[in-house]
Structures are given as structure tokens and as C-alpha cells.
Design a protein around this motif. Structure first.
Motif, mmCIF file in Angstrom:
data_model
loop_
_atom_site.group_PDB
_atom_site.id
_atom_site.type_symbol
_atom_site.label_atom_id
_atom_site.label_comp_id
_atom_site.label_asym_id
_atom_site.label_seq_id
_atom_site.Cartn_x
_atom_site.Cartn_y
_atom_site.Cartn_z
ATOM 1 N N LYS A 26 103.399 -53.423 10.274
ATOM 2 C CA LYS A 26 102.216 -54.180 9.851
ATOM 3 C C LYS A 26 102.187 -55.591 10.442
ATOM 4 C CE LYS A 26 99.626 -55.645 5.820
ATOM 5 N NZ LYS A 26 99.516 -55.682 4.372
ATOM 6 N N THR A 27 103.344 -56.235 10.526
ATOM 7 C CA THR A 27 103.393 -57.594 11.072
ATOM 8 C C THR A 27 102.990 -57.607 12.538
ATOM 9 O OG1 THR A 27 105.127 -58.201 9.500
ATOM 10 C CG2 THR A 27 104.880 -59.601 11.453
ATOM 11 N N ILE A 28 103.535 -56.688 13.319
ATOM 12 C CA ILE A 28 103.173 -56.594 14.743
ATOM 13 C C ILE A 28 101.696 -56.266 14.896
ATOM 14 C CG2 ILE A 28 103.473 -55.173 16.832
ATOM 15 C CD1 ILE A 28 105.688 -57.169 16.519
ATOM 16 N N ARG A 29 101.208 -55.345 14.065
ATOM 17 C CA ARG A 29 99.791 -54.958 14.139
ATOM 18 C C ARG A 29 98.889 -56.160 13.869
ATOM 19 N NH1 ARG A 29 100.036 -50.652 11.093
ATOM 20 N NH2 ARG A 29 99.398 -51.624 9.142
ATOM 21 N N GLU A 30 99.192 -56.927 12.822
ATOM 22 C CA GLU A 30 98.379 -58.101 12.488
ATOM 23 C C GLU A 30 98.468 -59.168 13.578
ATOM 24 O OE1 GLU A 30 99.707 -59.157 8.567
ATOM 25 O OE2 GLU A 30 98.470 -57.598 7.617
ATOM 26 N N GLU A 31 99.656 -59.374 14.138
ATOM 27 C CA GLU A 31 99.815 -60.335 15.229
ATOM 28 C C GLU A 31 99.018 -59.877 16.456
ATOM 29 O OE1 GLU A 31 103.903 -61.138 16.193
ATOM 30 O OE2 GLU A 31 104.387 -61.723 14.145
ATOM 31 N N THR A 32 99.007 -58.573 16.703
ATOM 32 C CA THR A 32 98.251 -58.026 17.831
ATOM 33 C C THR A 32 96.762 -58.267 17.639
ATOM 34 O OG1 THR A 32 99.949 -56.343 18.203
ATOM 35 C CG2 THR A 32 97.775 -55.945 19.181
ATOM 36 N N HIS A 33 96.271 -58.066 16.425
ATOM 37 C CA HIS A 33 94.857 -58.317 16.139
ATOM 38 C C HIS A 33 94.515 -59.781 16.393
ATOM 39 C CE1 HIS A 33 94.985 -54.668 13.215
ATOM 40 N NE2 HIS A 33 94.938 -54.295 14.470
ATOM 41 N N LYS A 34 95.384 -60.677 15.951
ATOM 42 C CA LYS A 34 95.152 -62.108 16.173
ATOM 43 C C LYS A 34 95.199 -62.444 17.664
ATOM 44 C CE LYS A 34 96.944 -63.585 11.719
ATOM 45 N NZ LYS A 34 98.063 -64.246 11.018
ATOM 46 N N TYR A 35 96.148 -61.847 18.366
ATOM 47 C CA TYR A 35 96.273 -62.106 19.799
ATOM 48 C C TYR A 35 95.023 -61.643 20.540
ATOM 49 C CZ TYR A 35 98.466 -62.653 24.329
ATOM 50 O OH TYR A 35 98.756 -63.065 25.600
ATOM 51 N N LEU A 36 94.551 -60.444 20.206
ATOM 52 C CA LEU A 36 93.336 -59.928 20.836
ATOM 53 C C LEU A 36 92.129 -60.819 20.523
ATOM 54 C CD1 LEU A 36 93.959 -56.157 20.175
ATOM 55 C CD2 LEU A 36 93.665 -57.196 22.439
ATOM 56 N N GLY A 37 92.047 -61.302 19.292
ATOM 57 C CA GLY A 37 90.965 -62.216 18.928
ATOM 58 C C GLY A 37 91.020 -63.505 19.730
ATOM 59 N N GLY A 38 92.211 -64.048 19.898
ATOM 60 C CA GLY A 38 92.373 -65.257 20.703
ATOM 61 C C GLY A 38 92.004 -65.028 22.156
ATOM 62 N N THR A 39 92.354 -63.862 22.675
ATOM 63 C CA THR A 39 92.011 -63.535 24.055
ATOM 64 C C THR A 39 90.505 -63.431 24.217
ATOM 65 O OG1 THR A 39 94.118 -62.379 24.323
ATOM 66 C CG2 THR A 39 92.397 -61.890 25.938
ATOM 67 N N CYS A 40 89.842 -62.783 23.266
ATOM 68 C CA CYS A 40 88.368 -62.716 23.301
ATOM 69 C C CYS A 40 87.774 -64.119 23.337
ATOM 70 C CB CYS A 40 87.835 -61.993 22.062
ATOM 71 S SG CYS A 40 87.636 -60.244 22.231
ATOM 72 N N TRP A 83 102.023 -59.137 26.436
ATOM 73 C CA TRP A 83 102.541 -59.863 25.268
ATOM 74 C C TRP A 83 103.327 -58.933 24.345
ATOM 75 C CZ3 TRP A 83 101.026 -59.172 20.108
ATOM 76 C CH2 TRP A 83 101.525 -60.117 19.219
ATOM 77 N N LEU A 84 102.782 -57.753 24.069
ATOM 78 C CA LEU A 84 103.450 -56.808 23.171
ATOM 79 C C LEU A 84 104.811 -56.382 23.698
ATOM 80 C CD1 LEU A 84 100.514 -54.631 21.897
ATOM 81 C CD2 LEU A 84 102.315 -55.577 20.460
ATOM 82 N N LYS A 85 104.946 -56.237 24.995
ATOM 83 C CA LYS A 85 106.215 -55.808 25.579
ATOM 84 C C LYS A 85 107.329 -56.820 25.356
ATOM 85 C CE LYS A 85 104.122 -52.793 28.936
ATOM 86 N NZ LYS A 85 103.974 -52.367 30.312
ATOM 87 N N THR A 86 106.987 -58.046 25.006
ATOM 88 C CA THR A 86 107.998 -59.073 24.739
ATOM 89 C C THR A 86 108.417 -59.104 23.270
ATOM 90 O OG1 THR A 86 106.441 -60.861 24.206
ATOM 91 C CG2 THR A 86 106.977 -60.508 26.548
ATOM 92 N N LYS A 87 107.762 -58.299 22.430
ATOM 93 C CA LYS A 87 107.966 -58.380 20.988
ATOM 94 C C LYS A 87 109.135 -57.530 20.472
ATOM 95 C CE LYS A 87 105.539 -61.010 19.178
ATOM 96 N NZ LYS A 87 105.920 -62.426 19.162
ATOM 97 N N PRO A 89 112.471 -54.355 21.761
ATOM 98 C CA PRO A 89 112.842 -53.252 22.650
ATOM 99 C C PRO A 89 112.046 -51.968 22.396
ATOM 100 C CG PRO A 89 114.622 -53.743 21.103
ATOM 101 C CD PRO A 89 113.571 -54.801 20.925
ATOM 102 N N ASP A 90 111.595 -51.759 21.174
ATOM 103 C CA ASP A 90 110.821 -50.559 20.869
ATOM 104 C C ASP A 90 109.396 -50.628 21.430
ATOM 105 O OD1 ASP A 90 110.477 -52.628 18.994
ATOM 106 O OD2 ASP A 90 109.717 -51.241 17.481
ATOM 107 N N LEU A 91 108.998 -51.787 21.948
ATOM 108 C CA LEU A 91 107.671 -51.948 22.550
ATOM 109 C C LEU A 91 107.739 -52.127 24.066
ATOM 110 C CD1 LEU A 91 106.122 -54.283 19.835
ATOM 111 C CD2 LEU A 91 105.508 -51.906 20.281
ATOM 112 N N ALA A 92 108.920 -51.960 24.633
ATOM 113 C CA ALA A 92 109.100 -52.181 26.072
ATOM 114 C C ALA A 92 108.252 -51.245 26.915
ATOM 115 C CB ALA A 92 110.576 -52.041 26.442
ATOM 116 N N ASP A 93 107.982 -50.055 26.416
ATOM 117 C CA ASP A 93 107.167 -49.107 27.183
ATOM 118 C C ASP A 93 105.756 -48.969 26.602
ATOM 119 O OD1 ASP A 93 108.044 -47.786 24.904
ATOM 120 O OD2 ASP A 93 108.396 -45.879 25.923
#
Length: 113
Positions: A26-40, A83-87, A89-93
Motif C-alpha cells: 500500500k505504501t509503494i502504491r500510494e507513493e506511485t500515485h503521488k509520483y504520477l500526479g507530480g509528473t502530470c 523511479w519504481l525500480k529504485t524502490k 529489489p522486488d521492483l527491479a524488474d
């Protein structure tokens, strides 16, 4: 007419590659949503809301006048994937799917969405 006005709202949806549940945490998901919003926002497409679940996201933004839909989504995916790939080892791919959905929305339907 010396001024230009565009008020186009986009509902964007795209999934993780093979619908893998990369965003289960959930934390990664929420951070991803915020990151995508910032990118927009950085791409002059002000975000209204982001959300989603473990294998796909939704973005509602006001579409900017200086970018094409495909370019907006390409940048959203590129930047967030890097960005996600840096979060961890389970997100490296991590990858997003190659396709997407982008749907226009009339201003009168924004609140309902």
C-alpha cells in the motif's frame, strides 16, 4: 481571438506488465500515485486525482495544450518506471504494459468520476 482555452479532462488507465501485482504494498502504491500526479503536473497536465490497485492505475488530469496524449503517457510510464525500480529489489524488474486507455471527460462529469 487573442487567447486560447482548452479544458479537456483525461481519464488515463494503464497496467503493470502482464498484470503482475507489483503495487501490492500500500505504501509503494500510494507513493506511485503521488509520483504520477507530480509528473502530470510537471508536464503541464494538472492532476485532479490518481488511484488504482496492485496491477493498474487511474489518473484524472486536465490535458495540457503543449503535449500529445501518447507523449504524456509515454513520459508518465518512463519516469515512474525508472523511479519504481529504485524502490527495492522486488521492483527491479518492474515494467508497465505497452498499451493504455485514455478517455475524454466532459467537465460536468468530473465530480462523478
Amino acid at each position: 481571438m487573442p487567447q486560447s482555452l482548452a479544458q479537456i479532462y483525461l481519464h488515463i488507465v494503464f497496467s503493470t506488465k502482464d498484470r503482475r501485482p507489483f503495487l501490492r504494498d500500500k505504501t509503494i502504491r500510494e507513493e506511485t500515485h503521488k509520483y504520477l500526479g507530480g509528473t502530470c503536473n510537471n508536464l503541464n497536465c494538472p492532476v485532479l486525482i490518481t488511484g488504482g490497485v496492485e496491477d493498474h492505475i487511474h489518473i484524472l488530469c486536465r490535458f495540457g495544450r503543449s503535449i500529445e496524449v501518447g507523449d504524456l503517457i509515454k513520459e508518465l510510464k518512463r519516469e515512474s518506471s525508472q523511479w519504481l525500480k529504485t524502490k527495492g529489489p522486488d521492483l527491479a524488474d518492474f515494467y508497465w504494459q505497452s498499451g493504455y486507455g485514455a478517455f475524454s471527460l466532459s467537465p460536468g462529469h468530473v465530480d462523478a468520476l
